[in-house]
Scaffold this motif. Structure first.
Motif, PDB file in Angstrom:
ATOM      1  N   ALA A 221      -6.113  -6.958  12.693  1.00 40.25           N
ATOM      2  CA  ALA A 221      -5.435  -5.704  13.047  1.00 40.25           C
ATOM      3  C   ALA A 221      -3.919  -5.880  13.063  1.00 40.25           C
ATOM      4  CB  ALA A 221      -5.940  -5.211  14.399  1.00 40.25           C
ATOM      5  N   LEU A 222      -3.431  -7.005  13.595  1.00 40.46           N
ATOM      6  CA  LEU A 222      -1.990  -7.227  13.657  1.00 40.46           C
ATOM      7  C   LEU A 222      -1.387  -7.360  12.254  1.00 40.46           C
ATOM      8  CD1 LEU A 222      -1.694  -9.703  16.674  1.00 40.46           C
ATOM      9  CD2 LEU A 222      -1.080  -7.276  16.616  1.00 40.46           C
ATOM     10  N   ALA A 223      -2.088  -8.093  11.384  1.00 42.85           N
ATOM     11  CA  ALA A 223      -1.597  -8.257  10.016  1.00 42.85           C
ATOM     12  C   ALA A 223      -1.582  -6.924   9.274  1.00 42.85           C
ATOM     13  CB  ALA A 223      -2.461  -9.266   9.272  1.00 42.85           C
ATOM     14  N   LEU A 224      -2.644  -6.139   9.427  1.00 44.21           N
ATOM     15  CA  LEU A 224      -2.701  -4.831   8.773  1.00 44.21           C
ATOM     16  C   LEU A 224      -1.579  -3.934   9.280  1.00 44.21           C
ATOM     17  CD1 LEU A 224      -4.125  -2.845   6.880  1.00 44.21           C
ATOM     18  CD2 LEU A 224      -5.623  -2.216   8.783  1.00 44.21           C
ATOM     19  N   GLY A 225      -1.357  -3.943  10.593  1.00 43.69           N
ATOM     20  CA  GLY A 225      -0.277  -3.139  11.164  1.00 43.69           C
ATOM     21  C   GLY A 225       1.083  -3.540  10.618  1.00 43.69           C
ATOM     22  N   ALA A 226       1.307  -4.850  10.451  1.00 41.78           N
ATOM     23  CA  ALA A 226       2.588  -5.324   9.932  1.00 41.78           C
ATOM     24  C   ALA A 226       2.802  -4.890   8.485  1.00 41.78           C
ATOM     25  CB  ALA A 226       2.659  -6.845  10.047  1.00 41.78           C
ATOM     26  N   VAL A 227       1.730  -4.925   7.674  1.00 49.91           N
ATOM     27  CA  VAL A 227       1.831  -4.518   6.269  1.00 49.91           C
ATOM     28  C   VAL A 227       2.124  -3.020   6.166  1.00 49.91           C
ATOM     29  CG1 VAL A 227       0.500  -4.216   4.138  1.00 49.91           C
ATOM     30  CG2 VAL A 227       0.403  -6.393   5.380  1.00 49.91           C
ATOM     31  N   ILE A 228       1.389  -2.212   6.923  1.00 51.14           N
ATOM     32  CA  ILE A 228       1.601  -0.759   6.909  1.00 51.14           C
ATOM     33  C   ILE A 228       3.024  -0.430   7.343  1.00 51.14           C
ATOM     34  CG2 ILE A 228       0.944   1.413   8.008  1.00 51.14           C
ATOM     35  CD1 ILE A 228      -1.937   0.339   8.110  1.00 51.14           C
ATOM     36  N   ASP A 229       3.482  -1.079   8.413  1.00 53.69           N
ATOM     37  CA  ASP A 229       4.816  -0.814   8.938  1.00 53.69           C
ATOM     38  C   ASP A 229       5.897  -1.209   7.932  1.00 53.69           C
ATOM     39  OD1 ASP A 229       6.617  -0.128  11.227  1.00 53.69           O
ATOM     40  OD2 ASP A 229       7.151  -2.239  11.046  1.00 53.69           O
ATOM     41  N   ALA A 230       5.701  -2.324   7.230  1.00 52.71           N
ATOM     42  CA  ALA A 230       6.692  -2.767   6.245  1.00 52.71           C
ATOM     43  C   ALA A 230       6.859  -1.740   5.135  1.00 52.71           C
ATOM     44  CB  ALA A 230       6.281  -4.118   5.659  1.00 52.71           C
ATOM     45  N   GLY A 231       5.736  -1.230   4.598  1.00 52.55           N
ATOM     46  CA  GLY A 231       5.819  -0.224   3.550  1.00 52.55           C
ATOM     47  C   GLY A 231       6.454   1.064   4.029  1.00 52.55           C
ATOM     48  N   SER A 232       6.058   1.505   5.211  1.00 54.43           N
ATOM     49  CA  SER A 232       6.597   2.757   5.744  1.00 54.43           C
ATOM     50  C   SER A 232       8.089   2.643   6.024  1.00 54.43           C
ATOM     51  CB  SER A 232       5.844   3.143   7.028  1.00 54.43           C
ATOM     52  OG  SER A 232       6.370   4.328   7.582  1.00 54.43           O
ATOM     53  N   ARG A 233       8.525   1.520   6.617  1.00 53.93           N
ATOM     54  CA  ARG A 233       9.954   1.340   6.894  1.00 53.93           C
ATOM     55  C   ARG A 233      10.775   1.322   5.615  1.00 53.93           C
ATOM     56  NH1 ARG A 233      10.957  -3.366   8.360  1.00 53.93           N
ATOM     57  NH2 ARG A 233       8.916  -4.295   8.749  1.00 53.93           N
ATOM     58  N   ALA A 234      10.177   0.860   4.520  1.00 57.50           N
ATOM     59  CA  ALA A 234      10.881   0.817   3.233  1.00 57.50           C
ATOM     60  C   ALA A 234      10.914   2.179   2.541  1.00 57.50           C
ATOM     61  CB  ALA A 234      10.224  -0.203   2.311  1.00 57.50           C
ATOM     62  N   GLY A 235      10.237   3.174   3.099  1.00 56.92           N
ATOM     63  CA  GLY A 235      10.285   4.521   2.553  1.00 56.92           C
ATOM     64  C   GLY A 235       9.260   4.827   1.498  1.00 56.92           C
ATOM     65  N   VAL A 236       8.274   3.936   1.278  1.00 52.57           N
ATOM     66  CA  VAL A 236       7.244   4.210   0.280  1.00 52.57           C
ATOM     67  C   VAL A 236       6.022   4.828   0.954  1.00 52.57           C
ATOM     68  CG1 VAL A 236       8.045   2.286  -1.127  1.00 52.57           C
ATOM     69  CG2 VAL A 236       6.126   1.937   0.419  1.00 52.57           C
ATOM     70  N   THR A 237       5.213   5.538   0.179  1.00 44.00           N
ATOM     71  CA  THR A 237       3.970   6.096   0.696  1.00 44.00           C
ATOM     72  C   THR A 237       2.941   4.973   0.813  1.00 44.00           C
ATOM     73  OG1 THR A 237       4.403   8.232  -0.339  1.00 44.00           O
ATOM     74  CG2 THR A 237       2.129   7.774   0.308  1.00 44.00           C
ATOM     75  N   VAL A 238       2.355   4.825   1.999  1.00 48.08           N
ATOM     76  CA  VAL A 238       1.356   3.789   2.241  1.00 48.08           C
ATOM     77  C   VAL A 238      -0.013   4.459   2.316  1.00 48.08           C
ATOM     78  CG1 VAL A 238       0.592   1.924   3.754  1.00 48.08           C
ATOM     79  CG2 VAL A 238       3.033   2.424   3.531  1.00 48.08           C
ATOM     80  N   VAL A 239      -0.931   4.026   1.437  1.00 43.25           N
ATOM     81  CA  VAL A 239      -2.296   4.559   1.421  1.00 43.25           C
ATOM     82  C   VAL A 239      -3.232   3.423   1.804  1.00 43.25           C
ATOM     83  CG1 VAL A 239      -4.085   5.692   0.064  1.00 43.25           C
ATOM     84  CG2 VAL A 239      -1.670   6.182  -0.407  1.00 43.25           C
ATOM     85  N   CYS A 240      -4.001   3.628   2.866  1.00 45.94           N
ATOM     86  CA  CYS A 240      -4.898   2.577   3.359  1.00 45.94           C
ATOM     87  C   CYS A 240      -6.339   3.058   3.278  1.00 45.94           C
ATOM     88  CB  CYS A 240      -4.539   2.215   4.799  1.00 45.94           C
ATOM     89  SG  CYS A 240      -5.405   0.761   5.424  1.00 45.94           S
ATOM     90  N   ASP A 241      -7.140   2.344   2.489  1.00 45.60           N
ATOM     91  CA  ASP A 241      -8.577   2.611   2.397  1.00 45.60           C
ATOM     92  C   ASP A 241      -9.256   1.832   3.522  1.00 45.60           C
ATOM     93  OD1 ASP A 241     -11.116   3.307   1.473  1.00 45.60           O
ATOM     94  OD2 ASP A 241     -11.194   1.608   0.090  1.00 45.60           O
ATOM     95  N   VAL A 242      -9.862   2.531   4.481  1.00 47.90           N
ATOM     96  CA  VAL A 242     -10.368   1.850   5.677  1.00 47.90           C
ATOM     97  C   VAL A 242     -11.891   1.922   5.752  1.00 47.90           C
ATOM     98  CG1 VAL A 242      -8.254   2.254   6.969  1.00 47.90           C
ATOM     99  CG2 VAL A 242     -10.096   3.913   7.133  1.00 47.90           C
ATOM    100  N   ALA A 243     -12.443   0.999   6.511  1.00 43.66           N
ATOM    101  CA  ALA A 243     -13.899   0.906   6.654  1.00 43.66           C
ATOM    102  C   ALA A 243     -14.441   2.078   7.459  1.00 43.66           C
ATOM    103  CB  ALA A 243     -14.268  -0.414   7.331  1.00 43.66           C
ATOM    104  N   ARG A 244     -15.689   2.423   7.188  1.00 39.83           N
ATOM    105  CA  ARG A 244     -16.329   3.552   7.880  1.00 39.83           C
ATOM    106  C   ARG A 244     -17.020   3.059   9.151  1.00 39.83           C
ATOM    107  NH1 ARG A 244     -21.223   6.404   7.479  1.00 39.83           N
ATOM    108  NH2 ARG A 244     -21.982   4.798   6.037  1.00 39.83           N
ATOM    109  N   GLN A 245     -16.271   2.336   9.981  1.00 39.62           N
ATOM    110  CA  GLN A 245     -16.755   1.911  11.282  1.00 39.62           C
ATOM    111  C   GLN A 245     -15.557   1.524  12.135  1.00 39.62           C
ATOM    112  OE1 GLN A 245     -18.729  -2.097  11.151  1.00 39.62           O
ATOM    113  NE2 GLN A 245     -18.791  -1.673   8.956  1.00 39.62           N
ATOM    114  N   PRO A 246     -15.659   1.699  13.450  1.00 43.00           N
ATOM    115  CA  PRO A 246     -14.497   1.515  14.335  1.00 43.00           C
ATOM    116  C   PRO A 246     -14.198   0.057  14.647  1.00 43.00           C
ATOM    117  CG  PRO A 246     -16.383   2.271  15.608  1.00 43.00           C
ATOM    118  CD  PRO A 246     -16.814   2.268  14.165  1.00 43.00           C
ATOM    119  N   THR A 247     -13.636  -0.667  13.675  1.00 40.52           N
ATOM    120  CA  THR A 247     -13.172  -2.027  13.899  1.00 40.52           C
ATOM    121  C   THR A 247     -11.724  -1.988  14.404  1.00 40.52           C
ATOM    122  OG1 THR A 247     -12.272  -2.285  11.679  1.00 40.52           O
ATOM    123  CG2 THR A 247     -14.622  -2.792  11.978  1.00 40.52           C
ATOM    124  N   PRO A 248     -11.198  -3.087  14.953  1.00 40.10           N
ATOM    125  CA  PRO A 248      -9.790  -3.107  15.355  1.00 40.10           C
ATOM    126  C   PRO A 248      -8.842  -2.786  14.196  1.00 40.10           C
ATOM    127  CG  PRO A 248     -10.944  -4.940  16.378  1.00 40.10           C
ATOM    128  CD  PRO A 248     -11.919  -4.300  15.429  1.00 40.10           C
TER     129      PRO A 248
END
Length: 365
Positions: A221-248
């Motif tokens: 979860a921490l690594a995924l959050g860091a990747v999403i945040d890096a893309g968003s801070r750089a101004g690009v659109t971040v698209v995340c395909d996520v699992a169909r179950q409530p994992t961290p």
């Protein structure tokens, strides 16, 4: 992407300058030093400004305009004189060095990345399936291809791999097993340079897991959050395909998203499954809508799906002609007039509204 503006340092204390140099070098940023800003333009165009208390008082006396990203630095715990200087110049933070080196590095890195795009963050969208086989990975890839600049993140370790959908499975570059993070911040330019890129999309996917191999695509979860945040801070659109179950990891993606998209086909059983998915997805992020994929074997309209699922319809689409052969032979390519491309553009349009979800009353084919 543009080059970030420099950091302006107006600091008289040589010992503080040594500490500042160390932090700026570690962050990979450019610093400009002066005893006094030569003009208001120099003051306002810097990504961030570092002042000691003496310099802060001089700048305040000159009547320089208030602005964001002004930091007062000091060696000892700030006393009344330091706080008075910070208030006078409009500093938002007082940082004690070297004790708060890491805090200063984070603040300067953030300011530099904001300067690349006028301070705007890129939108984040999370895509998940209402049921297995609904086409969430294909739609996530279509969204990424339809955006002007995008980072596509594979957040489902149980999926077949977005690299196969994009057609980049043989391209060299970083995959999830190669990325070791315990949270913190990532430099997006460095990440982008390391990732496979195809059709204008930078992709972080899992590696191929063959029969009998131990899974190596666990996503923290921490690594995924860091990747999403890096893309968003750089101004690009971040698209995340996520699992169909409530994992961290899934919960991290949902919480970070400006918009959550649930994909369902237009039949009663799929809509019922999507309703169950929608309950926990919208609990993690109420800004959630549904994309309805035709055809509808029983004549179910998108408005009917909306009532069953309990979410507003972001877009509905007819079947994509020839989609299966294209996915098998080189990955997804979007044709301008394709239903998939039209639905992706419609969702991106909703996203640009920050977003405002509205019911779509058209029918799926």
């Amino acid at each position: 992407m543009t080059t970030p503006a420099g950091i302006l340092a107006v600091v008289d204390d040589p010992a503080l300058n040594t500490d500042i140099d160390r932090v700026v070098a570690a962050a990979g940023l450019r610093i400009v030093r002066t005893s006094n800003p030569s003009s208001r333009k120099v003051w306002t165009s810097a990504a961030a400004i570092l002042l000691d208390s003496a310099a802060a008082r001089r700048c305040a006396e000159r009547g320089l305009p208030r602005r964001d990203q002004v930091l007062l630095v000091c060696h000892a715990r700030p006393g009344p004189a330091e706080w008075e200087a910070a208030v006078a110049v409009g500093a938002q933070h007082v940082v004690m060095l070297p004790t708060q080196d890491r805090d200063l590095m984070v603040a300067l890195s953030d300011a530099a990345e904001r300067s690349c795009d006028g301070g705007s963050r890129g939108a984040v969208v999370a895509v998940l399936a209402g049921r297995g086989g609904a086409g969430a990975s294909v739609f996530a890839t279509a969204l990424a291809q339809a955006a002007p600049e995008s980072l596509l993140v594979d957040g489902d370790p149980w999926g077949g791999g977005l690299d196969l959908v994009l057609g980049s499975e043989t391209a060299p570059g970083l995959r999830w097993p190669d990325l070791t993070l315990a949270g913190g911040r990532l430099s997006y330019p460095a990440l982008r340079e390391a990732l496979p890129r195809r059709h204008g999309v930078s992709l972080l996917s899992g590696s191929r897991v063959l029969s009998g191999d131990a899974s190596s695509n666990d996503i923290g979860a921490l690594a995924l959050g860091a990747v999403i945040d890096a893309g968003s801070r750089a101004g690009v659109t971040v698209v995340c395909d996520v699992a169909r179950q409530p994992t961290p990891a899934t919960e991290t993606a949902l919480a970070a998203a400006d918009l959550v998209v649930v994909i369902t086909t237009a039949d009663v059983r799929s809509s019922a499954a999507a309703a169950a998915t929608a309950r926990w997805a919208s609990a993690g992020n109420p800004n959630t809508g549904v994309v309805v994929r035709g055809p509808s074997p029983g004549g179910l309209r998108p408005v009917d799906v909306a009532r069953i699922v309990g979410l507003p319809v972001l877009a509905s689409m007819r079947p994509e002609p020839g989609i299966r052969p294209r996915l098998e032979r080189g990955g997804l390519t979007l044709r301008r007039r394709s239903p998939l491309a039209a639905a992706a553009r419609k969702v991106l349009g909703v996203l640009r509204q920050n977003p405002q979800l509205e019911l779509v009353t058209g029918s799926a084919a």
